[in-house]
Each structure stands twice: as structure tokens, then as C-alpha cells.
Design an enzyme around this catalytic site. Structure first.
Site, PDB file in Angstrom:
ATOM      1  N   ASP A  68       0.821  -1.207   0.000  1.00 41.55           N
ATOM      2  CA  ASP A  68       0.000   0.000   0.000  1.00 41.55           C
ATOM      3  C   ASP A  68       0.858   1.261   0.000  1.00 41.55           C
ATOM      4  OD1 ASP A  68       0.935  -0.555   2.573  1.00 41.55           O
ATOM      5  OD2 ASP A  68      -1.039  -1.046   3.353  1.00 41.55           O
ATOM      6  N   ASN A 137      -7.337  -3.309  14.347  1.00 39.71           N
ATOM      7  CA  ASN A 137      -8.747  -3.479  13.970  1.00 39.71           C
ATOM      8  C   ASN A 137      -8.943  -4.621  12.964  1.00 39.71           C
ATOM      9  OD1 ASN A 137      -7.764  -2.462  11.585  1.00 39.71           O
ATOM     10  ND2 ASN A 137      -9.086  -0.653  11.507  1.00 39.71           N
ATOM     11  N   HIS A 139      -7.261  -5.093  10.081  1.00 36.61           N
ATOM     12  CA  HIS A 139      -6.986  -4.832   8.662  1.00 36.61           C
ATOM     13  C   HIS A 139      -5.715  -5.538   8.199  1.00 36.61           C
ATOM     14  CE1 HIS A 139      -4.559  -0.901   9.612  1.00 36.61           C
ATOM     15  NE2 HIS A 139      -3.715  -1.879   9.400  1.00 36.61           N
ATOM     16  N   GLU A 144      -9.641  -1.860   5.410  1.00 35.01           N
ATOM     17  CA  GLU A 144     -10.240  -1.636   6.720  1.00 35.01           C
ATOM     18  C   GLU A 144     -11.500  -2.497   6.868  1.00 35.01           C
ATOM     19  OE1 GLU A 144      -8.413  -0.229   8.681  1.00 35.01           O
ATOM     20  OE2 GLU A 144      -7.696   1.759   8.119  1.00 35.01           O
TER      21      GLU A 144
END
Ligand code: F6R
Length: 266
Positions: A68, A137, A139, A144
Site C-alpha cells: 500500500d 482493527n 486490517h 479496513e
């Protein structure tokens, strides 16, 4: 999914390097690595550097694709993933810079940049092993919670939790970009092998959800459950919420020698 629990982060990095080295050896002289940024793989990269310097691992003709890139930073920003990958992967591992790719988060046409990245991965013959960290979280990449399990490289908004977690790399939380260009979950799942590495108690809940929770877009990393060759290498702290931890320890301790990859670490 193969889950390997190590005494500490150093041992986890050693074993993870053994796994990467094994895949590279099997892939031939031009392996294609998928690389993550963030803190989780840093010791692994240091261990791979040691193997390259010892002449045990040859990455001179390897290619690499980052997961990313931020959207909204100026080119050359020290926290852009292009720069982070150059500092932590390309230079220490002695990779050929022309074979190292990050999604072009600086492009004016971000959709074209996303398609071009997918095409570049395809043209390289796909990723032999994708190294992953995990967000608190759940990801992977910057996919996400509620990201499509079939998603491809695209622009995403960063979750507030992710921006808060990554604020440590910037002067202030407000400087963390709002957007990113990330490989999709479908893109990641196309890699021939996946290697997730995590350390510390802050990752324990996410690891338990990824490994033992339901496969759900709410925990994007749980998509690993549907991959044929997914390996999760963690330290005791990151393993602390796993219900079947004893079983994972037992299976690893009783693996046939040929299935282990510590042998790559001469
Ligand atoms: C990094 C990436 C992220 C990180 C994750 C964990 O390229 O795609 O998914 O792997 O945010 O970050 P660290 O390792 O810093 O805890």
C-alpha cells in the site's frame, strides 16, 4: 492455516525469515516478494538481510511489491511507503530498485494507478509470498473493516483507529493522510503464499479474530482462513488470546523435519 507460536519476537523473525527463504529457494532465481511496511516485519527484514549478507539467500534478481501507499503525501515524503520500503527493504536487502514497486499514491489519476499496479503484479507472474502485518482493527494492507473480500487495488479511507495508530510516524495525528492506495483482499489472496507476522499483546485480539473467529469482512485478516497456504508466525504475547494455542504448539513441535523451515537458516 499454519499457526506458529514463538517464545519472542526475535525467534518469530528468525522462523519467518526461514519461511521466506524456503519460498524463494523453491521459486527459483527471480522470486517475487510482497512486502508490508509498519513495525511488525522490521525484525524479519533484518533477519533476511543477515541471510543475504551470509550468502545463504540470493535476492539479486528478486522483485518486490508493497501492499500500500498513502494518498495525499508529496513524493519523497520520508513516511511515504515508497521511501519506507527503500529504507527498510530495498537498500538493506540489496534489491534492484527497478524491480521494487509501490502503488503510485501520488498519481493524478488514482484509478489508473490502481489498474497499473494490478497489471504489474500480473506481469511479474504473481507474488510468491506476501508478507503481512495486522492492524489492531483486523486490517491487512489498508483494507479496513467491511472491505470487500474480493476487492482489488483501489483507493480507501483510513479508519480513525489506523490513523491514530500510525500517528507515531508523523509529527501529529492530523498529519496522517486520510486516504491510501492498497492492494485489495482479492489481490492479496492471489499470492501463492501468505505470511502474517505479529508481536505483542496489542495484537492479541486481532490475531484471535483472524485465526479463530468467523470469516468476515468485519475482520479483513480473517480472509486468510480461505487461503491454501497461509502461515501465521507470532510471539507468545500476540498468541495470548488464542483458544487452541496448545494445539498449535503441539503441531509445530511434532512437524516432520521436511516441513520445517529452520533448516534454511544456516
Ligand atoms: C503496512 C500495512 C498494514 C500494517 C498494519 C500493522 O503496509 O499494510 O496493514 O501491516 O497496520 O502495522 P504495524 O506493523 O506497524 O503494527
Amino acid at each position: 492455516m499454519e499457526v506458529i507460536i514463538c517464545a519472542d519476537a526475535t525467534e518469530a523473525a528468525r522462523l519467518a525469515a526461514g519461511k521466506v527463504a524456503r519460498v524463494c529457494r523453491d521459486a527459483g532465481p527471480e522470486p517475487v516478494l510482497g512486502v508490508a511496511t509498519g513495525s511488525s516485519p522490521l525484525k524479519l527484514y533484518a533477519e533476511l538481510t543477515r541471510l543475504v549478507e551470509a550468502g545463504v539467500l540470493d535476492l539479486s534478481r528478486a522483485s518486490a511489491f508493497a501492499l500500500d501507499e498513502y494518498v495525499g503525501l508529496p513524493p519523497g515524503h520520508p513516511e511515504s511507503y515508497a521511501e519506507v520500503i527503500r529504507r527498510t527493504v530495498t537498500e538493506p536487502l540489496g534489491l534492484d530498485q527497478s524491480r521494487v514497486h509501490t502503488p503510485d499514491g501520488f498519481a493524478t489519476d488514482i484509478h489508473a494507478a490502481a489498474s497499473a499496479y494490478e497489471a504489474a503484479i500480473r506481469a511479474a507472474g504473481g507474488i510468491d509470498i506476501q508478507i503481512l502485518g495486522i492492524g489492531a482493527n483486523g486490517h491487512i494492507g489498508f483494507n479496513e473493516p467491511t472491505s470487500s473480500l474480493a476487492s482489488r487495488t483501489r483507493i480507501k479511507s483510513l479508519a480513525p483507529r489506523t490513523r491514530a495508530d500510525n500517528a507515531r510516524f508523523f509529527g501529529s495525528p492530523d498529519e496522517v493522510p486520510l486516504h491510501c492506495l492498497t492492494q485489495g483482499l482479492g489481490t492479496i489472496m492471489d499470492a501463492h503464499a501468505l505470511l502474517l507476522i505479529a508481536q505483542g499483546e496489542a495484537k492479541a485480539a486481532a490475531i484471535a479474530a483472524v485465526v479463530e473467529g468467523p470469516l468476515t469482512a468485519l475482520v479483513p485478516g480473517s480472509v486468510l482462513q480461505a487461503h491454501q497456504h497461509a502461515t501465521v508466525i507470532i510471539d507468545e504475547a500476540a498468541a495470548s488470546e488464542l483458544r487452541l494455542a496448545d494445539y498449535y504448539r503441539w503441531t509445530y513441535a511434532n512437524k516432520p523435519a521436511w516441513q520445517r523451515f529452520d533448516g534454511e537458516l544456516a
